[in-house]
Design a protein around this motif. Structure first.
Motif, PDB file in Angstrom:
ATOM      1  N   GLN A 123       0.862  -1.185   0.000  1.00 26.77           N
ATOM      2  CA  GLN A 123       0.000   0.000   0.000  1.00 26.77           C
ATOM      3  C   GLN A 123       0.895   1.230   0.000  1.00 26.77           C
ATOM      4  OE1 GLN A 123      -1.851   2.456  -0.574  1.00 26.77           O
ATOM      5  NE2 GLN A 123      -3.718   1.448   0.100  1.00 26.77           N
ATOM      6  N   PRO A 124       1.388   1.620  -1.200  1.00 31.07           N
ATOM      7  CA  PRO A 124       2.351   2.720  -1.278  1.00 31.07           C
ATOM      8  C   PRO A 124       1.737   4.110  -1.142  1.00 31.07           C
ATOM      9  CG  PRO A 124       1.924   1.813  -3.454  1.00 31.07           C
ATOM     10  CD  PRO A 124       1.214   0.929  -2.484  1.00 31.07           C
ATOM     11  N   ALA A 125       0.398   4.223  -1.142  1.00 31.48           N
ATOM     12  CA  ALA A 125      -0.283   5.498  -0.887  1.00 31.48           C
ATOM     13  C   ALA A 125       0.128   6.600  -1.862  1.00 31.48           C
ATOM     14  CB  ALA A 125      -0.038   5.945   0.556  1.00 31.48           C
ATOM     15  N   ARG A 126       0.151   6.289  -3.156  1.00 32.18           N
ATOM     16  CA  ARG A 126       0.501   7.286  -4.174  1.00 32.18           C
ATOM     17  C   ARG A 126      -0.708   8.087  -4.644  1.00 32.18           C
ATOM     18  NH1 ARG A 126       3.190   2.448  -7.532  1.00 32.18           N
ATOM     19  NH2 ARG A 126       1.094   1.715  -6.959  1.00 32.18           N
ATOM     20  N   THR A 127      -1.896   7.485  -4.500  1.00 32.78           N
ATOM     21  CA  THR A 127      -3.132   8.130  -4.920  1.00 32.78           C
ATOM     22  C   THR A 127      -4.202   7.860  -3.869  1.00 32.78           C
ATOM     23  OG1 THR A 127      -3.829   6.168  -6.150  1.00 32.78           O
ATOM     24  CG2 THR A 127      -2.577   7.826  -7.367  1.00 32.78           C
ATOM     25  N   LEU A 128      -5.405   8.384  -4.095  1.00 30.57           N
ATOM     26  CA  LEU A 128      -6.489   8.187  -3.138  1.00 30.57           C
ATOM     27  C   LEU A 128      -6.775   6.706  -2.910  1.00 30.57           C
ATOM     28  CD1 LEU A 128      -8.733   9.374  -1.353  1.00 30.57           C
ATOM     29  CD2 LEU A 128     -10.222   9.364  -3.389  1.00 30.57           C
ATOM     30  N   ARG A 129      -6.878   5.962  -3.979  1.00 29.41           N
ATOM     31  CA  ARG A 129      -7.054   4.507  -3.893  1.00 29.41           C
ATOM     32  C   ARG A 129      -5.857   3.871  -4.578  1.00 29.41           C
ATOM     33  NH1 ARG A 129     -12.519   2.925  -2.927  1.00 29.41           N
ATOM     34  NH2 ARG A 129     -13.379   4.480  -1.500  1.00 29.41           N
ATOM     35  N   ASP A 130      -5.077   3.085  -3.856  1.00 30.58           N
ATOM     36  CA  ASP A 130      -3.818   2.611  -4.417  1.00 30.58           C
ATOM     37  C   ASP A 130      -3.482   1.217  -3.924  1.00 30.58           C
ATOM     38  OD1 ASP A 130      -1.536   2.739  -5.949  1.00 30.58           O
ATOM     39  OD2 ASP A 130      -0.361   3.833  -4.460  1.00 30.58           O
ATOM     40  N   THR A 131      -2.714   0.496  -4.708  1.00 29.72           N
ATOM     41  CA  THR A 131      -2.139  -0.783  -4.308  1.00 29.72           C
ATOM     42  C   THR A 131      -0.918  -1.054  -5.177  1.00 29.72           C
ATOM     43  OG1 THR A 131      -2.517  -3.173  -4.059  1.00 29.72           O
ATOM     44  CG2 THR A 131      -3.596  -2.106  -5.921  1.00 29.72           C
TER      45      THR A 131
END
Length: 304
Positions: A71-79
């Motif tokens: 879960q790198p948290a690059r966008t609002l919803r990410d994986t």
């Protein structure tokens, strides 16, 4: 190549919620030295930050929380999970797909035609997911290597394992090639190989060849003896009848692992809650250590 063990236990995890065998009771009470484990799954990366999930266990949300790189948290919803490979259609390897239904596009799922059939008819996971993120099915070939789009540095080679299909399968008790597979993971840069087979009921020549060629084997560690479940009163079936080669005894996994080249790293996964090797002070665990055989644990990293 990085292999991260998300879950190392067999179905039900350890301790199993309704089990009071010596292991489960012992770990709850603090009477044995043992670590809790979630249900069998691994994540694999070629080093580009993208990961392939092998099996989606019922514990997948806990496993993702325990491994923040997914879960790198690059966008609002990410994986960082680029694809999911299913080695069979068993509940403990596929139920986690329901937990991942919020994905923003269809999941890239790789499995054999047999597994797709089971998950479309007997246990229609794919149909249910069609109402959510959906599934983009990719067939796992049993005769050639394959690559996965979006994942660099890795190739894969699957082979059929002799096993039984799940109880809800249309071909239960009529095994088909592809009901259960083992997979060789190949690092395209170094040429290193890892053979992965959490369910291995029979050592066939093509399986032994794949193990012999691997730099590391991550293989079935479900039960210590063939009659383990019968002796405990937990099941009327032997280990082999359940599709798992026991570790001990003639023709058991230990005998085979002892025959591998000395440089091969040997690791057991998919360990049942009843298996005495979970007790780190048990004589069975000491025997494995003496033979250079490791017992996987949640969070274990293998780098090749």
């Amino acid at each position: 190549m990085r292999v991260h063990v998300l879950g190392s236990a067999a179905g039900g995890g350890f301790p199993q919620w309704n089990c009071n065998c010596p292991n489960c009771d012992g770990v709850r009470r603090g009477g044995i030295r043992a670590a809790a484990r979630t249900q069998s799954s691994i994540a694999v990366s070629g080093g580009d930050g993208q990961w392939v999930l092998f099996n989606a266990s019922p514990d997948v949300l806990q496993q993702i929380r325990s491994f923040p790189e997914l879960q790198p948290a690059r966008t609002l919803r990410d994986t960082a999970i680029a694809a999911i490979v299913l080695i069979d259609a068993q509940i403990d390897h596929t139920t986690g797909l329901y937990m991942l239904r919020e994905h923003r596009q269809p999941w890239q799922v790789w499995c054999t035609a047999c597994v797709r059939e089971d998950l479309s008819a007997g246990n229609p996971v794919f149909g249910v997911l069609g109402h959510y993120s959906g599934v983009a099915w990719n067939e796992v070939p049993l005769t050639a290597e394959f690559a996965i789009d979006g994942v660099s540095g890795l190739r894969f080679a699957a082979l059929p394992l002799t096993s039984n299909a799940p109880p809800y399968s249309p071909h239960r008790d009529r095994p088909q090639p592809g009901d259960n597979i083992g997979v060789t993971l190949i690092d395209t840069r170094s040429g290193k190989r890892l053979f992965y087979a959490p369910g291995l009921g029979e050592m066939e020549p093509h399986v032994w060849e794949a193990m012999h060629q691997a730099d590391c084997v991550l293989v079935d560690g479900t039960l210590w003896t063939d009659d383990e479940m019968i002796r405990l009163g937990a099941s009327p079936k032997t280990s082999r009848a359940m599709g798992h080669l026991p570790q001990s005894g003639p023709g058991g996994m230990i005998e085979w692992l002892d025959r591998l080249p000395p440089a091969t790293r040997k690791v057991l996964i998919h360990i049942n809650n009843t298996n005495p090797i979970l007790d780190e002070d048990s004589p069975q665990r000491a025997e494995l250590a003496a033979r250079g055989i490791e017992v996987s644990h949640d969070g274990m990293e293998i780098r090749l």
